[in-house]
Design a protein around this motif. Structure first.
Motif, PDB file in Angstrom:
ATOM      1  N   HIS A  73      -3.038  -5.940  14.233  1.00 26.60           N
ATOM      2  CA  HIS A  73      -4.056  -5.014  13.841  1.00 26.60           C
ATOM      3  C   HIS A  73      -4.999  -4.498  14.738  1.00 26.60           C
ATOM      4  O   HIS A  73      -5.370  -5.071  15.592  1.00 26.60           O
ATOM      5  CB  HIS A  73      -4.826  -5.564  12.738  1.00 26.60           C
ATOM      6  N   PRO A  74      -5.156  -2.933  14.690  1.00 26.15           N
ATOM      7  CA  PRO A  74      -5.933  -2.348  15.865  1.00 26.15           C
ATOM      8  C   PRO A  74      -7.283  -2.608  15.681  1.00 26.15           C
ATOM      9  O   PRO A  74      -8.145  -2.222  16.626  1.00 26.15           O
ATOM     10  CB  PRO A  74      -5.559  -0.809  15.560  1.00 26.15           C
ATOM     11  N   GLU A  75      -7.938  -3.131  14.545  1.00 22.72           N
ATOM     12  CA  GLU A  75      -9.464  -3.129  14.272  1.00 22.72           C
ATOM     13  C   GLU A  75      -9.571  -4.912  14.122  1.00 22.72           C
ATOM     14  O   GLU A  75      -9.408  -5.332  13.009  1.00 22.72           O
ATOM     15  CB  GLU A  75      -9.790  -2.357  13.136  1.00 22.72           C
ATOM     16  N   GLN A 135       0.735 -12.187  11.230  1.00 18.17           N
ATOM     17  CA  GLN A 135      -0.380 -11.328  10.584  1.00 18.17           C
ATOM     18  C   GLN A 135       0.073 -10.000  10.646  1.00 18.17           C
ATOM     19  O   GLN A 135      -0.368  -9.706  12.001  1.00 18.17           O
ATOM     20  CB  GLN A 135      -1.591 -12.029  10.523  1.00 18.17           C
ATOM     21  N   PHE A 136       0.083  -9.356   9.602  1.00 15.51           N
ATOM     22  CA  PHE A 136      -0.228  -7.985   9.746  1.00 15.51           C
ATOM     23  C   PHE A 136      -0.438  -7.282   8.530  1.00 15.51           C
ATOM     24  O   PHE A 136      -0.357  -7.723   7.534  1.00 15.51           O
ATOM     25  CB  PHE A 136       1.273  -7.428  10.426  1.00 15.51           C
ATOM     26  N   PRO A 137      -0.723  -6.003   8.507  1.00 14.89           N
ATOM     27  CA  PRO A 137      -1.006  -5.069   7.233  1.00 14.89           C
ATOM     28  C   PRO A 137       0.391  -4.463   6.950  1.00 14.89           C
ATOM     29  O   PRO A 137       0.990  -4.069   7.859  1.00 14.89           O
ATOM     30  CB  PRO A 137      -2.111  -3.973   7.794  1.00 14.89           C
ATOM     31  N   PHE A 194       5.674  -0.211   3.714  1.00 16.37           N
ATOM     32  CA  PHE A 194       6.565  -1.273   3.597  1.00 16.37           C
ATOM     33  C   PHE A 194       7.276  -1.990   4.473  1.00 16.37           C
ATOM     34  O   PHE A 194       8.370  -2.481   4.699  1.00 16.37           O
ATOM     35  CB  PHE A 194       7.821  -0.817   2.563  1.00 16.37           C
ATOM     36  N   GLY A 195       6.500  -2.145   5.618  1.00 10.36           N
ATOM     37  CA  GLY A 195       7.069  -2.892   6.695  1.00 10.36           C
ATOM     38  C   GLY A 195       5.880  -2.978   7.787  1.00 10.36           C
ATOM     39  O   GLY A 195       4.686  -2.902   7.594  1.00 10.36           O
ATOM     40  N   MET A 196       6.259  -3.882   9.001  1.00  9.53           N
ATOM     41  CA  MET A 196       5.207  -4.235   9.688  1.00  9.53           C
ATOM     42  C   MET A 196       4.750  -3.016  10.720  1.00  9.53           C
ATOM     43  O   MET A 196       5.731  -2.181  10.857  1.00  9.53           O
ATOM     44  CB  MET A 196       5.668  -5.426  10.653  1.00  9.53           C
ATOM     45  N   PRO A 197       3.591  -3.057  11.307  1.00  6.47           N
ATOM     46  CA  PRO A 197       3.054  -1.748  12.234  1.00  6.47           C
ATOM     47  C   PRO A 197       4.458  -2.010  13.506  1.00  6.47           C
ATOM     48  O   PRO A 197       4.947  -2.887  13.671  1.00  6.47           O
ATOM     49  CB  PRO A 197       2.067  -2.692  12.775  1.00  6.47           C
ATOM     50  N   ALA A 198       4.569  -0.719  14.009  1.00  8.71           N
ATOM     51  CA  ALA A 198       5.402  -0.776  14.998  1.00  8.71           C
ATOM     52  C   ALA A 198       5.334  -1.669  16.149  1.00  8.71           C
ATOM     53  O   ALA A 198       6.305  -2.094  16.948  1.00  8.71           O
ATOM     54  CB  ALA A 198       5.616   0.889  15.668  1.00  8.71           C
ATOM     55  N   PRO A 211      -0.915   1.972  -1.380  1.00  5.95           N
ATOM     56  CA  PRO A 211      -0.101   0.848  -1.034  1.00  5.95           C
ATOM     57  C   PRO A 211      -0.489   0.584   0.413  1.00  5.95           C
ATOM     58  O   PRO A 211       0.538  -0.167   1.083  1.00  5.95           O
ATOM     59  CB  PRO A 211       1.316   1.371  -1.288  1.00  5.95           C
ATOM     60  N   GLY A 212      -1.332   1.053   1.314  1.00  8.56           N
ATOM     61  CA  GLY A 212      -1.495   0.843   2.643  1.00  8.56           C
ATOM     62  C   GLY A 212      -2.224  -0.445   2.618  1.00  8.56           C
ATOM     63  O   GLY A 212      -2.367  -1.065   1.745  1.00  8.56           O
ATOM     64  N   ALA A 213      -2.833  -0.621   3.896  1.00 10.74           N
ATOM     65  CA  ALA A 213      -3.363  -1.951   4.197  1.00 10.74           C
ATOM     66  C   ALA A 213      -4.622  -1.937   5.089  1.00 10.74           C
ATOM     67  O   ALA A 213      -4.507  -1.424   5.980  1.00 10.74           O
ATOM     68  CB  ALA A 213      -2.444  -3.068   4.118  1.00 10.74           C
ATOM     69  N   ALA A 214      -5.705  -2.782   4.643  1.00 12.16           N
ATOM     70  CA  ALA A 214      -6.883  -2.689   5.814  1.00 12.16           C
ATOM     71  C   ALA A 214      -6.712  -4.010   6.683  1.00 12.16           C
ATOM     72  O   ALA A 214      -6.118  -5.066   6.582  1.00 12.16           O
ATOM     73  CB  ALA A 214      -8.101  -2.863   4.904  1.00 12.16           C
TER      74      ALA A 214
END
Length: 273
Positions: free
Chosen positions: A9-11, A96-98, A102-106, A270-273
């Protein structure tokens, strides 16, 4: 246990960041040892390329073969070897990821692409020359727990929800990556309504995470079928007497799944924080 926590996660001030910090503290309080791979903080390169394998870029790159040769010769890029050393050290891996599209961050997909190379995580054989995968493999003996956040409400990720069942959405990672490489995959924790989570929602998510982490050494893994367990024929098709009349992803489990637990938060996109 030795636990590797892979965080994408970037933040760090996000709900994900708070959960990661809380979870690592819980593990240490329980007596476990924790190492981190914070991919954004590391500036992780997600792109597979010739430099990963010491490969001459003037020649055609066949990734599987090149990665296997480099792994066997100790010639993988240093950042890949460092991550593999962490996995070798670990008894359990928390991923762990947002949930984005519908998938994991790149960046996390690229971590798997570059680190889970042939000859290390997959592409290994037993003494009879049989390929070890789906319940066996290079990472057998380790446990895996996926922790993910979604902006969607829990009903939207339920059995008849518009986004699809959480078990199905996460199947490529749970079954196709973690189980494929031989890891014991624990039921994932999905935190919903993450974009609008308030203090009470965060507390509920932390409590649910604590429960999962307390069970990390002993909780029963998802009952996925092993490829070499006799349930599949020579064409890797489930034998007709098993789950008769059924198709779809759930036939690859030995139970009738009741669904992944989600932690309820406010309804959101449907996004995530």
């Amino acid at each position: 246990m030795n636990v590797l926590w892979v965080f994408a996660h970037p933040e760090r001030r996000s709900l994900n960041g708070a959960l990661r910090d809380h979870g690592a503290a819980t593990l240490r309080r329980l007596g476990h040892r924790v190492r981190h791979s914070d991919l954004y903080a590391m500036g992780w390169n997600p792109l597979v390329g010739p430099a990963d394998f010491g490969h001459d870029p003037r020649r055609r790159l066949i990734v599987g073969a090149a990665s296997e040769r480099a792994h066997a010769a100790g010639g993988l890029a240093p950042d890949i070897r460092e991550e593999q050393d962490k996995i070798t050290w670990a008894d359990a891996v928390v991923v762990q990821f947002p949930l984005w599209w519908f998938g994991m961050p790149a960046i996390l997909k690229g971590w798997f692409d570059r680190v889970f190379v042939q000859g290390f995580a997959f592409g290994v054989t037993d003494g009879d020359g049989r390929t070890l995968r789906y319940g066996d493999g290079g990472l057998a003996g380790r446990r895996a727990l996926v922790v993910t956040t979604a902006g969607a409400r829990p009903t939207g990720l339920g059995p008849r929800g518009v986004h699809g069942h959480a078990d199905d959405v996460l199947f490529p990672l749970l079954h196709g990556t973690l189980h494929y490489t031989g890891m014991d995959v624990l039921p994932p924790l999905v935190v919903t309504g993450a974009d609008r989570a308030g203090p009470a929602d965060r507390a509920a998510a932390e409590a649910a995470l604590d429960e999962r982490l307390r069970g990390l050494p002993t909780a029963a893994p998802l009952p996925y079928r092993a490829e070499l367990g006799g349930d599949y024929d020579a064409d890797l098709v489930l034998r007709p007497h098993l789950a008769p009349g059924r198709t779809g992803l759930t036939v690859h489990r030995t139970d009738t799944p009741g669904g992944t637990e989600t932690v309820t938060g406010p309804a959101a996109r449907p996004g995530a924080a």
